[in-house]
Design a protein around this motif. Structure first.
Motif, PDB file in Angstrom:
ATOM      1  N   GLY A 109      -5.772   0.670   8.149  1.00 18.79           N
ATOM      2  CA  GLY A 109      -4.958   1.652   7.700  1.00 18.79           C
ATOM      3  C   GLY A 109      -3.486   1.896   8.171  1.00 18.79           C
ATOM      4  O   GLY A 109      -2.476   2.192   7.350  1.00 18.79           O
ATOM      5  N   VAL A 110      -3.333   1.531   9.467  1.00 18.30           N
ATOM      6  CA  VAL A 110      -2.102   1.567  10.223  1.00 18.30           C
ATOM      7  C   VAL A 110      -1.070   0.603   9.544  1.00 18.30           C
ATOM      8  O   VAL A 110      -0.017   0.897   9.285  1.00 18.30           O
ATOM      9  N   LEU A 111      -1.811  -0.909   9.218  1.00 23.90           N
ATOM     10  CA  LEU A 111      -1.124  -1.765   8.709  1.00 23.90           C
ATOM     11  C   LEU A 111      -0.700  -1.367   7.165  1.00 23.90           C
ATOM     12  O   LEU A 111       0.616  -1.782   6.926  1.00 23.90           O
ATOM     13  N   GLY A 112      -1.606  -0.804   6.352  1.00 20.95           N
ATOM     14  CA  GLY A 112      -1.206  -0.305   5.090  1.00 20.95           C
ATOM     15  C   GLY A 112      -0.004   0.875   4.896  1.00 20.95           C
ATOM     16  O   GLY A 112       0.837   0.817   4.356  1.00 20.95           O
ATOM     17  N   ALA A 113      -0.250   1.774   6.168  1.00 21.43           N
ATOM     18  CA  ALA A 113       0.928   2.575   6.049  1.00 21.43           C
ATOM     19  C   ALA A 113       2.070   1.959   6.312  1.00 21.43           C
ATOM     20  O   ALA A 113       3.258   2.428   5.793  1.00 21.43           O
ATOM     21  N   ALA A 114       2.107   1.055   7.329  1.00 24.19           N
ATOM     22  CA  ALA A 114       3.545   0.446   7.884  1.00 24.19           C
ATOM     23  C   ALA A 114       4.019  -0.304   6.483  1.00 24.19           C
ATOM     24  O   ALA A 114       5.435  -0.276   6.465  1.00 24.19           O
ATOM     25  N   ALA A 115       3.043  -1.125   5.753  1.00 20.84           N
ATOM     26  CA  ALA A 115       3.540  -1.640   4.874  1.00 20.84           C
ATOM     27  C   ALA A 115       4.114  -1.044   3.517  1.00 20.84           C
ATOM     28  O   ALA A 115       5.210  -1.352   3.018  1.00 20.84           O
ATOM     29  N   GLY A 116       3.517   0.175   3.158  1.00 21.94           N
ATOM     30  CA  GLY A 116       3.907   1.214   2.220  1.00 21.94           C
ATOM     31  C   GLY A 116       5.341   1.611   2.564  1.00 21.94           C
ATOM     32  O   GLY A 116       6.311   1.658   1.785  1.00 21.94           O
ATOM     33  N   PHE A 117       5.412   1.993   3.754  1.00 22.67           N
ATOM     34  CA  PHE A 117       6.718   2.518   4.311  1.00 22.67           C
ATOM     35  C   PHE A 117       7.899   1.597   4.332  1.00 22.67           C
ATOM     36  O   PHE A 117       8.991   1.885   3.612  1.00 22.67           O
ATOM     37  N   LEU A 118       7.704   0.188   4.572  1.00 20.86           N
ATOM     38  CA  LEU A 118       8.649  -0.746   4.261  1.00 20.86           C
ATOM     39  C   LEU A 118       9.169  -1.078   3.069  1.00 20.86           C
ATOM     40  O   LEU A 118      10.192  -1.108   2.889  1.00 20.86           O
TER      41      LEU A 118
END
Length: 243
Positions: A109-118
Motif C-alpha cells: 500500500g505504501v509503495l503504491g501510494a508513493a508510485a501514484g504520487f510520483l
C-alpha cells in the motif's frame, strides 16, 4: 457651434487571467501519457482474469521468497488502477495470515501510494500549475500547507478511492514526505481490519486469524483521534474574531 465628436472609450486592457493559456508541447505529451496510463489501468482492472487463491498459493509455495516479492510489487501496481484496496488487503490476509498479510498489505500500500504520487507529479503537475486559476491555486496552497492531514483523512475515509487520493496528491503542491507519512498512518486501521477478515477466512484450521473485535480497536481509535482533531479545529475557528 458644433459639438466636438465623441470619442469611443478606449478598450479596457485584457487581464492576464483572460488570456488563453497555452501549454508547451512537452507538458501536453506528459499529461496525455498520464491519461493513457490511467485508462490502461482501468482496462486491465476490468478485463484481466485473476488466478484462483489455491493456484496463487501453490505458485507462492513453488517460487518461494521471490514469489512474495513479486506479489508485493503486483499489489502495489494494482493500486494504480481502480482496484478496491479492500480486496487486496483481504487477499493478503487469505494468502499470508494476519501478521504476514498485514506486512504484505501495508508494504504494497505504501509503495503504491508513493508510485501514484510520483507518476502524477512527474506527468501532470506542470499542466495543473499552468492551467490553475485563482480558486484552484488557493486550494493547492492549502494542500501544500496541510498535506499530511488531507492525506490522512483521505486514507481513513472508506469512500475515498485509494488511486484518486494518490493521484490528487501528486497533482497538487503537497510535499512528498507529507503524502507518504499520511498514507503510512492512514492505511493502518482499515488494513488491520480487512487483513484480519481475510486471515480468518483463509485459516483452514481456525488458527492464524485474529478476532474481529481486536482488529476493530485500531480503527476505532483512529476515528476518535480524527474526530477530536476536527472538533478542536472548529472550536479554534469559532473563537477567531470576524474581520
Amino acid at each position: 457651434m458644433t459639438s466636438a465628436p465623441t470619442q469611443d472609450p478606449a478598450p479596457a486592457p485584457r487581464r492576464p487571467d483572460a488570456e488563453p493559456r497555452r501549454l508547451p508541447a512537452r507538458t501536453v505529451r506528459r499529461a496525455l501519457l498520464l491519461v493513457a496510463l490511467i485508462a490502461a489501468g482501468c482496462t486491465v482492472a476490468l478485463t484481466a482474469d485473476l488466478p484462483e487463491v489455491a493456484t496463487l498459493r501453490d505458485w507462492l509455495g513453488d517460487v518461494g521468497p521471490l514469489g512474495w516479492a513479486v506479489l508485493v510489487v503486483g499489489l502495489a501496481l494494482a493500486t494504480l488502477a481502480p482496484v478496491p484496496r479492500t480486496a487486496l488487503s483481504l487477499l493478503a490476509g487469505v494468502l499470508a495470515g494476519f501478521w504476514g498479510g498485514l506486512a504484505l498489505a501495508l508494504t504494497s500500500g505504501v509503495l503504491g501510494a508513493a508510485a501514484g504520487f510520483l507518476v502524477a507529479r512527474r506527468l501532470g503537475r506542470e499542466a495543473v500549475t499552468r492551467l490553475a486559476g485563482p480558486r484552484l491555486a488557493r486550494v493547492d496552497a492549502r494542500l501544500s500547507e496541510r498535506g499530511f492531514l488531507a492525506v490522512l483523512v483521505g486514507r481513513l475515509t472508506p469512500i475515498a478511492p485509494f488511486t484518486v487520493v494518490s493521484y490528487a496528491a501528486g497533482l497538487s503542491g503537497m510535499r512528498w514526505r507529507d503524502h507518504l507519512a499520511g498514507s503510512a498512518l492512514g492505511l493502518v486501521p482499515g488494513t488491520v481490519l480487512h487483513v484480519s477478515i481475510g486471515a480468518t477466512v483463509g485459516a483452514a484450521d481456525g488458527d492464524g486469524g485474529v478476532p474481529l473485535l481486536v482488529s476493530v480497536v485500531p480503527l476505532t481509535l483512529a476515528l476518535v483521534v480524527l474526530g477530536v482533531s476536527r472538533g478542536r479545529r472548529r472550536a479554534a475557528g469559532a473563537r477567531q474574531p470576524e474581520a
